[in-house]
Design a protein around this motif. Sequence first.
Motif, PDB file in Angstrom:
ATOM      1  N   VAL A   5     122.658  46.876 -80.959  1.00  0.00           N
ATOM      2  CA  VAL A   5     122.637  47.670 -82.195  1.00  0.00           C
ATOM      3  C   VAL A   5     121.486  47.209 -83.086  1.00  0.00           C
ATOM      4  O   VAL A   5     120.767  48.008 -83.686  1.00  0.00           O
ATOM      5  N   TYR A   6     121.281  45.902 -83.168  1.00  0.00           N
ATOM      6  CA  TYR A   6     120.187  45.367 -83.985  1.00  0.00           C
ATOM      7  C   TYR A   6     118.830  45.682 -83.367  1.00  0.00           C
ATOM      8  O   TYR A   6     117.840  45.908 -84.092  1.00  0.00           O
ATOM      9  N   LEU A   7     118.755  45.709 -82.042  1.00  0.00           N
ATOM     10  CA  LEU A   7     117.491  46.053 -81.389  1.00  0.00           C
ATOM     11  C   LEU A   7     117.143  47.524 -81.612  1.00  0.00           C
ATOM     12  O   LEU A   7     115.970  47.879 -81.779  1.00  0.00           O
ATOM     13  N   LEU A   8     118.156  48.376 -81.638  1.00  0.00           N
ATOM     14  CA  LEU A   8     117.914  49.775 -81.994  1.00  0.00           C
ATOM     15  C   LEU A   8     117.419  49.883 -83.428  1.00  0.00           C
ATOM     16  O   LEU A   8     116.562  50.716 -83.748  1.00  0.00           O
ATOM     17  N   ALA A   9     117.944  49.027 -84.303  1.00  0.00           N
ATOM     18  CA  ALA A   9     117.516  49.035 -85.707  1.00  0.00           C
ATOM     19  C   ALA A   9     116.043  48.658 -85.835  1.00  0.00           C
ATOM     20  O   ALA A   9     115.355  49.135 -86.749  1.00  0.00           O
ATOM     21  N   LEU A  10     115.539  47.815 -84.930  1.00  0.00           N
ATOM     22  CA  LEU A  10     114.122  47.459 -84.948  1.00  0.00           C
ATOM     23  C   LEU A  10     113.259  48.694 -84.729  1.00  0.00           C
ATOM     24  O   LEU A  10     112.241  48.900 -85.424  1.00  0.00           O
ATOM     25  N   ALA A  11     113.639  49.524 -83.777  1.00  0.00           N
ATOM     26  CA  ALA A  11     112.893  50.759 -83.530  1.00  0.00           C
ATOM     27  C   ALA A  11     113.030  51.715 -84.709  1.00  0.00           C
ATOM     28  O   ALA A  11     112.066  52.396 -85.086  1.00  0.00           O
ATOM     29  N   VAL A  12     114.218  51.777 -85.296  1.00  0.00           N
ATOM     30  CA  VAL A  12     114.422  52.634 -86.474  1.00  0.00           C
ATOM     31  C   VAL A  12     113.536  52.168 -87.622  1.00  0.00           C
ATOM     32  O   VAL A  12     113.049  52.977 -88.425  1.00  0.00           O
ATOM     33  N   PHE A  13     113.301  50.852 -87.703  1.00  0.00           N
ATOM     34  CA  PHE A  13     112.389  50.323 -88.722  1.00  0.00           C
ATOM     35  C   PHE A  13     110.989  50.906 -88.552  1.00  0.00           C
ATOM     36  O   PHE A  13     110.358  51.348 -89.521  1.00  0.00           O
ATOM     37  N   ALA A  14     110.485  50.909 -87.324  1.00  0.00           N
ATOM     38  CA  ALA A  14     109.144  51.453 -87.081  1.00  0.00           C
ATOM     39  C   ALA A  14     109.081  52.923 -87.453  1.00  0.00           C
ATOM     40  O   ALA A  14     108.122  53.379 -88.103  1.00  0.00           O
ATOM     41  N   ARG A  63     121.288  65.015 -73.280  1.00  0.00           N
ATOM     42  CA  ARG A  63     122.641  64.445 -73.327  1.00  0.00           C
ATOM     43  C   ARG A  63     123.073  63.845 -71.991  1.00  0.00           C
ATOM     44  O   ARG A  63     123.954  62.987 -71.945  1.00  0.00           O
ATOM     45  N   ARG A  64     122.463  64.274 -70.887  1.00  0.00           N
ATOM     46  CA  ARG A  64     122.805  63.728 -69.571  1.00  0.00           C
ATOM     47  C   ARG A  64     121.776  62.711 -69.073  1.00  0.00           C
ATOM     48  O   ARG A  64     121.907  62.193 -67.986  1.00  0.00           O
ATOM     49  N   TRP A  65     120.722  62.471 -69.870  1.00  0.00           N
ATOM     50  CA  TRP A  65     119.685  61.545 -69.438  1.00  0.00           C
ATOM     51  C   TRP A  65     120.124  60.097 -69.667  1.00  0.00           C
ATOM     52  O   TRP A  65     120.936  59.818 -70.547  1.00  0.00           O
ATOM     53  N   PRO A  66     119.582  59.157 -68.889  1.00  0.00           N
ATOM     54  CA  PRO A  66     119.867  57.736 -69.158  1.00  0.00           C
ATOM     55  C   PRO A  66     119.387  57.360 -70.563  1.00  0.00           C
ATOM     56  O   PRO A  66     118.221  57.614 -70.908  1.00  0.00           O
ATOM     57  N   PRO A  67     120.229  56.774 -71.393  1.00  0.00           N
ATOM     58  CA  PRO A  67     119.855  56.501 -72.782  1.00  0.00           C
ATOM     59  C   PRO A  67     118.605  55.642 -72.929  1.00  0.00           C
ATOM     60  O   PRO A  67     117.728  55.957 -73.738  1.00  0.00           O
ATOM     61  N   ARG A  68     118.496  54.563 -72.145  1.00  0.00           N
ATOM     62  CA  ARG A  68     117.350  53.671 -72.326  1.00  0.00           C
ATOM     63  C   ARG A  68     116.039  54.370 -71.997  1.00  0.00           C
ATOM     64  O   ARG A  68     115.054  54.263 -72.740  1.00  0.00           O
ATOM     65  N   SER A  69     115.999  55.107 -70.903  1.00  0.00           N
ATOM     66  CA  SER A  69     114.784  55.822 -70.528  1.00  0.00           C
ATOM     67  C   SER A  69     114.412  56.868 -71.575  1.00  0.00           C
ATOM     68  O   SER A  69     113.235  57.053 -71.905  1.00  0.00           O
ATOM     69  N   SER A  70     115.418  57.543 -72.110  1.00  0.00           N
ATOM     70  CA  SER A  70     115.162  58.558 -73.129  1.00  0.00           C
ATOM     71  C   SER A  70     114.580  57.931 -74.392  1.00  0.00           C
ATOM     72  O   SER A  70     113.602  58.438 -74.970  1.00  0.00           O
ATOM     73  N   LEU A  71     115.160  56.814 -74.820  1.00  0.00           N
ATOM     74  CA  LEU A  71     114.686  56.149 -76.031  1.00  0.00           C
ATOM     75  C   LEU A  71     113.242  55.672 -75.865  1.00  0.00           C
ATOM     76  O   LEU A  71     112.424  55.792 -76.781  1.00  0.00           O
ATOM     77  N   LEU A  72     112.918  55.132 -74.696  1.00  0.00           N
ATOM     78  CA  LEU A  72     111.549  54.670 -74.450  1.00  0.00           C
ATOM     79  C   LEU A  72     110.559  55.836 -74.435  1.00  0.00           C
ATOM     80  O   LEU A  72     109.437  55.718 -74.944  1.00  0.00           O
ATOM     81  N   LEU A 172     109.721  47.195 -76.537  1.00  0.00           N
ATOM     82  CA  LEU A 172     110.134  46.007 -75.789  1.00  0.00           C
ATOM     83  C   LEU A 172     111.576  45.629 -76.122  1.00  0.00           C
ATOM     84  O   LEU A 172     112.340  45.208 -75.245  1.00  0.00           O
ATOM     85  N   GLY A 173     111.961  45.795 -77.402  1.00  0.00           N
ATOM     86  CA  GLY A 173     113.336  45.495 -77.799  1.00  0.00           C
ATOM     87  C   GLY A 173     114.338  46.403 -77.120  1.00  0.00           C
ATOM     88  O   GLY A 173     115.382  45.957 -76.640  1.00  0.00           O
ATOM     89  N   VAL A 174     114.002  47.696 -77.051  1.00  0.00           N
ATOM     90  CA  VAL A 174     114.889  48.641 -76.368  1.00  0.00           C
ATOM     91  C   VAL A 174     114.946  48.327 -74.873  1.00  0.00           C
ATOM     92  O   VAL A 174     116.021  48.350 -74.257  1.00  0.00           O
ATOM     93  N   LEU A 175     113.805  48.027 -74.277  1.00  0.00           N
ATOM     94  CA  LEU A 175     113.743  47.754 -72.839  1.00  0.00           C
ATOM     95  C   LEU A 175     114.567  46.540 -72.455  1.00  0.00           C
ATOM     96  O   LEU A 175     115.275  46.547 -71.441  1.00  0.00           O
ATOM     97  N   ARG A 176     114.502  45.504 -73.284  1.00  0.00           N
ATOM     98  CA  ARG A 176     115.189  44.253 -72.951  1.00  0.00           C
ATOM     99  C   ARG A 176     116.628  44.213 -73.467  1.00  0.00           C
ATOM    100  O   ARG A 176     117.444  43.434 -72.958  1.00  0.00           O
ATOM    101  N   GLY A 177     116.952  45.034 -74.462  1.00  0.00           N
ATOM    102  CA  GLY A 177     118.264  44.920 -75.097  1.00  0.00           C
ATOM    103  C   GLY A 177     119.319  45.885 -74.606  1.00  0.00           C
ATOM    104  O   GLY A 177     120.510  45.575 -74.643  1.00  0.00           O
ATOM    105  N   LEU A 178     118.892  47.059 -74.131  1.00  0.00           N
ATOM    106  CA  LEU A 178     119.864  48.064 -73.704  1.00  0.00           C
ATOM    107  C   LEU A 178     120.020  48.061 -72.188  1.00  0.00           C
ATOM    108  O   LEU A 178     119.027  47.935 -71.464  1.00  0.00           O
ATOM    109  N   PRO A 179     121.220  48.199 -71.696  1.00  0.00           N
ATOM    110  CA  PRO A 179     121.421  48.262 -70.244  1.00  0.00           C
ATOM    111  C   PRO A 179     120.879  49.559 -69.679  1.00  0.00           C
ATOM    112  O   PRO A 179     120.819  50.583 -70.365  1.00  0.00           O
ATOM    113  N   ASP A 180     120.478  49.526 -68.424  1.00  0.00           N
ATOM    114  CA  ASP A 180     119.947  50.718 -67.745  1.00  0.00           C
ATOM    115  C   ASP A 180     121.115  51.473 -67.139  1.00  0.00           C
ATOM    116  O   ASP A 180     121.483  51.269 -65.983  1.00  0.00           O
ATOM    117  N   THR A 181     121.723  52.357 -67.941  1.00  0.00           N
ATOM    118  CA  THR A 181     122.906  53.096 -67.505  1.00  0.00           C
ATOM    119  C   THR A 181     122.560  54.559 -67.281  1.00  0.00           C
ATOM    120  O   THR A 181     121.531  55.062 -67.728  1.00  0.00           O
TER     121      THR A 181
END
Length: 385
Positions: A5-14, A63-72, A172-181
């Motif tokens: 959640v905090y790593l997502l907040a880092l991206a929201v900061f940018a 909505r059906r895409w892997p969340p981490r890949s979509s965020l990146l 990098l925060g999203v890549l390392r912090g979120l699981p690849d689901t």
Amino acid sequence: MPLPVYLLALAVFAMGTSEFMLAGLLPDLAADLGVPVATAGLLTSAFAVGMVVGAPLIAALARRWPPRSSLLAFLALFLAAHVVGAVTESFAVLFATRVVAAFANAGFLAIALTAAAALVAPDQKGRALAVLLGGTTIATIAGVPGGALLGALLGWRATFWAVALLCVPAALGVLRGLPDTRGTHGPHLRTELAVLRRPRLLLVMGLGALVNAGTFGAFTYIAPVVTETAGLGELWIPVVLVLFGAGSFAGVTAAGRLSDRRPGQVIAVAGPLLLLGWCVLGLWAIHPAVLLPLAFAQGALAFAVGSTLIARVLYEAADAPTMAGSYATAALNVGAAAGPILAAFTLAAGPAGPLWAAAALVAAALLLAVPGRRVFASAATALTR
């Protein structure tokens, strides 16, 4: 709160830095591109309109895409839009890059809100939202004033380059912090869209839009208030932005602890105080001794009320697990789009006109909230209906 959640907040900061940074850059940007300040202010509305349209559209597509890949992917698109914006000499092209960046931000935030809500207990959505919005408020404390200072020293284009660079550690925060689901398998899209017929959901979305319209309308044109109304130098603009941002962080943090269990009390206390503060600023912003402390107070009150209302959207849309984040994002950014447009019409009355527009919008929200106050009885109501 879980670390992701905090790593997502880092991206929201940018992304928050980009969304708000024009408040300190409008005069120089307008002069460089040869457009009026009011026209340059439409860049904020362009970003917000892109957020409003993009949030539900991209959330539905992804909505059906892997969340981490979509965020990146959204972060990469956001970075590219800022590189183009930093080098263009055309206002039309810059306008288009703001819309593209907004679509990327909308997709990211819609998925991030849904992902954050899924990472916490059902009765902690408000706290998770507060952490994500904390990234936005830290942007107003550090990113936006820093961008204004950078713009004053090196030009507004340097700020666009800085935001592009911020996307790298965020990715990098999203890549390392979120699981690849894999993507979420929730209800059918038609079922999730049907929740938009609920009067309670439409009410909190409308109230959130009104309050945030006031906030964005006043914030977008705060630079002329500082330099013309209060008669302070340009270097005071970052100071006022820091105060507003620090108040925003304080407000969203406090609201995060209360919005899950006591949303009604937050609205009943902070709402009237927010209205009063805009009126006082409209009358006495000419005095720096009034402007400076109220910049902090209004930031705190605006984000306390606004974040509480947006958290209620997540609760009322609990039956739409993959789309709830987009509804919250749309509600926030309908206000962000309408606020600067409405405030621009009041500039003819002077730099303080947007402050009075903010007061009128908050007053309208409070009047609508009174007959619908049962929706704020407790956060549990949305979970037990």
